[in-house]
Design an enzyme around this catalytic site. Structure first.
Site, PDB file in Angstrom:
ATOM      1  N   PRO A   5       0.783  -1.213   0.024  1.00 45.39           N
ATOM      2  CA  PRO A   5      -0.008  -0.046   0.092  1.00 45.39           C
ATOM      3  C   PRO A   5       0.647   1.273  -0.053  1.00 45.39           C
ATOM      4  O   PRO A   5       2.095   1.116   0.545  1.00 45.39           O
ATOM      5  CB  PRO A   5      -0.821  -0.108   1.504  1.00 45.39           C
ATOM      6  N   GLY A   6       0.278   2.146  -0.651  1.00 42.84           N
ATOM      7  CA  GLY A   6       1.032   3.680  -0.543  1.00 42.84           C
ATOM      8  C   GLY A   6       0.028   4.419  -0.248  1.00 42.84           C
ATOM      9  O   GLY A   6       0.056   5.140   0.926  1.00 42.84           O
ATOM     10  N   ARG A  38      -1.117  16.469  -9.543  1.00 42.87           N
ATOM     11  CA  ARG A  38      -2.258  15.443  -9.706  1.00 42.87           C
ATOM     12  C   ARG A  38      -3.496  16.181 -10.558  1.00 42.87           C
ATOM     13  O   ARG A  38      -4.020  15.445 -11.313  1.00 42.87           O
ATOM     14  CB  ARG A  38      -2.627  14.853  -8.369  1.00 42.87           C
ATOM     15  N   CYS A  87       3.695  28.594 -15.928  1.00 42.04           N
ATOM     16  CA  CYS A  87       3.111  29.191 -17.537  1.00 42.04           C
ATOM     17  C   CYS A  87       2.575  28.043 -18.218  1.00 42.04           C
ATOM     18  O   CYS A  87       3.193  27.762 -19.252  1.00 42.04           O
ATOM     19  CB  CYS A  87       4.159  29.733 -18.313  1.00 42.04           C
TER      20      CYS A  87
HETATM   21  N1  LLP Z   1       2.757  -1.645  -6.076  1.00 41.84           N
HETATM   22  C1  LLP Z   1       3.101  -1.238  -7.469  1.00 41.84           C
HETATM   23  C2  LLP Z   1       3.905  -2.126  -8.243  1.00 41.84           C
HETATM   24  C3  LLP Z   1       2.685   0.133  -7.848  1.00 41.84           C
HETATM   25  O1  LLP Z   1       2.738   0.263  -9.114  1.00 41.84           O
HETATM   26  C4  LLP Z   1       2.105   1.000  -6.948  1.00 41.84           C
HETATM   27  C5  LLP Z   1       1.465   2.311  -7.412  1.00 41.84           C
HETATM   28  C6  LLP Z   1       1.598   0.432  -5.697  1.00 41.84           C
HETATM   29  C7  LLP Z   1       2.253  -0.569  -5.143  1.00 41.84           C
HETATM   30  C8  LLP Z   1       1.115   1.549  -4.783  1.00 41.84           C
HETATM   31  O2  LLP Z   1      -0.279   1.755  -4.877  1.00 41.84           O
HETATM   32  P1  LLP Z   1      -1.116   2.695  -3.942  1.00 41.84           P
HETATM   33  O3  LLP Z   1      -1.530   1.798  -2.853  1.00 41.84           O
HETATM   34  O4  LLP Z   1      -0.549   4.022  -3.759  1.00 41.84           O
HETATM   35  O5  LLP Z   1      -2.382   2.837  -4.901  1.00 41.84           O
HETATM   36  N2  LLP Z   1       0.827   8.883  -9.571  1.00 41.84           N
HETATM   37  C9  LLP Z   1      -0.519   8.281  -9.198  1.00 41.84           C
HETATM   38  C10 LLP Z   1      -0.621   6.886  -8.797  1.00 41.84           C
HETATM   39  C11 LLP Z   1       0.380   6.052  -9.373  1.00 41.84           C
HETATM   40  C12 LLP Z   1       0.487   4.872  -8.483  1.00 41.84           C
HETATM   41  C13 LLP Z   1       1.506   3.963  -9.181  1.00 41.84           C
HETATM   42  N3  LLP Z   1       1.671   2.539  -8.833  1.00 41.84           N
HETATM   43  C14 LLP Z   1      -1.700   9.180  -8.563  1.00 41.84           C
HETATM   44  O6  LLP Z   1      -1.220  10.355  -8.084  1.00 41.84           O
HETATM   45  O7  LLP Z   1      -2.867   8.941  -8.167  1.00 41.84           O
END
Ligand code: LLP
Length: 427
Positions: free
Chosen positions: A283-284, A321, A350
């Protein structure tokens, strides 16, 4: 405070006269001390999200690997490492950060479609827990690097379960046409191929179907497909030690109903309880997204036709975002000063796309402070120096303390690696 930030504004406290606070610190005093724009995180909110995530999954004793890309600040990684987190990385740089922050490579999984030879060497030297392999060519490369180093590389294949996560197309990764993972139909054949490679040690199966997923059924469908694969592999004599279900569980930015951890955990527990494979998660956003905000000051207000703009000192280079995904972030005035009007919140960059929020009813005046919420994940980590803008300071709030965890960049550091060739001097 130990409340879980479910809604973006749960991060905030304080009243109209004092202005908004994070924990026991007034955002006005953060702005005065550290300047704006500035990322502000709450330690207790991070701890609350971490505890919510891990406590519901405790019956499965999982290894939770925080996705470093969501927020790679060393202080944040260090805090999470102390809470027991492992890490999910996608580059050698992220591995170096994990190590610098006191995290453990032995609790780190290495994902990503384009691992270079030097990154693979670094990961093998460091002793990462597992490579999440995303193509046949990568299997071959890791095998050959491990052979050269006289070691065995622990691997999983990231399998594309071809489920629709119903999220923004830029962050959906589990569909057949995605650049990520290996096709479901080829997975068994590739595992058999890997099992014949003497410098690979097959550890697990892995998937990650996308990000900001607010429906639970895609997680269940993806796990069912992984379990089916595990059974097929068992029949072929290929035992699997762990199942990595990736990250992706969503949060509330506006009015989305974010899944409850209890319900998400139930999907996993129903399918995995009593099985021998160890569970991994990545999770992130769920851990840090609603635990951080971007604090910005209004430089000017202006009208253009029927539009009223608040021009702030944060921009798309600080928080990408909204411009990239048309993402909605809640905006709150730090102090109520009377006179609500509808504003677009725009930055100084800009580009017409440099709008952080549209049509918000806010009390805004020149010099007012605004808090852009839900900016803890993929905020600072995606920032850039476009328009030669130094990236913001970052501050971690711990009760009554505000601790600087990243200096605002200085101008000279922005061009310190640039070189004017000698011949230019004679022009
Ligand atoms: N594991 C892998 C292999 C991933 O590619 C990602 C996110 C995660 C875990 C974590 O995902 P999460 O739990 O955070 O959803 N920049 C975008 C999000 C890109 C996510 C990329 N991969 C945004 O701002 O919404």
């Amino acid at each position: 405070m130990k409340t879980l930030p479910i809604h973006p504004s749960d991060l905030l406290s304080g009243n109209d006269t004092q202005g908004l606070h994070v924990e026991h610190v007034a955002l006005e005093s953060v702005a005065n001390e550290f300047g704006t724009p500035c990322y502000v995180y709450s330690q207790s909110a991070i701890e609350a999200s971490w505890n919510d995530f891990t406590s519901h999954l405790a019956p499965l004793s999982p290894m939770v690997c925080f996705a470093v890309k969501a927020n790679p600040n060393l202080a944040i990684l260090n805090l999470l490492a102390r809470l027991g987190s492992g890490f999910d990385i996608v580059s050698g740089g992220e591995l170096a950060r994990v190590i610098a922050a006191g995290g453990s490579p032995s609790k780190t999984v290495f994902s990503g479609v384009g691992k270079s030879v030097s990154e693979i060497e670094f990961a093998l030297h460091s002793g990462v827990f597992c490579f999440n392999v995303e193509s046949e060519a990568e299997l071959d490369r890791i095998h050959s690097v491990a052979g050269r180093l006289g070691t065995k590389a622990p691997i999983s294949l990231r399998v594309n379960p071809d489920v629709n996560a119903h999220t923004h197309p830029y962050i959906a990764t589990g569909l057949k046409e995605s650049k990520f993972g290996v096709a479901w139909e080829n997975a068994v054949m590739l595992y058999e191929h890997a099992s014949r490679m003497s410098n690979l040690s097959i550890q697990g199966v892995d998937c990650h179907i996308g990000s900001q997923i607010t429906e639970l059924s895609p997680f269940g469908e993806a796990l069912d497909r992984l379990l089916n694969l595990v059974e097929q592999l068992k029949e072929k004599g290929i035992p699997i030690e762990h199942i990595d279900v990736g990250g992706g569980i969503g949060i509330c930015y506006r009015d989305e109903i974010a899944p409850l951890m209890a319900d998400y955990a139930k999907i996993l527990i129903d399918r995995l309880k009593g099985r021998s494979e160890h569970l991994l998660l990545e999770p992130g956003r769920r851990i840090i997204g609603n635990a951080g905000l971007l604090l910005t000051r209004v430089e000017y207000t202006k009208t253009a036709g029927d539009k009223r703009f608040a021009l702030v000192d944060a921009a798309m280079n600080d928080l990408m975002r909204p411009a990239l995904y048309e993402a909605w972030h809640e905006v709150r005035a730090v102090k109520k000063q009377g006179g609500e009007q509808v504003f677009d919140i725009a930055g100084p960059v800009c580009e017409s796309g440099d709008i952080l929020a549209r049509d918000r009813l806010l009390e805004v005046h020149e010099g007012s402070l605004l808090a852009i919420l839900s900016a803890g994940a993929y905020g600072s980590s995606m920032s850039s120096n476009y328009n030669t803008r130094p990236r913001p300071a970052e501050v971690l709030i711990q009760g009554t303390r505000a601790m600087l965890i990243r200096n605002r960049e200085t101008l000279s550091t922005l061009w310190k690696d640039e070189i004017i060739p000698a011949h230019s001097a004679s022009i």
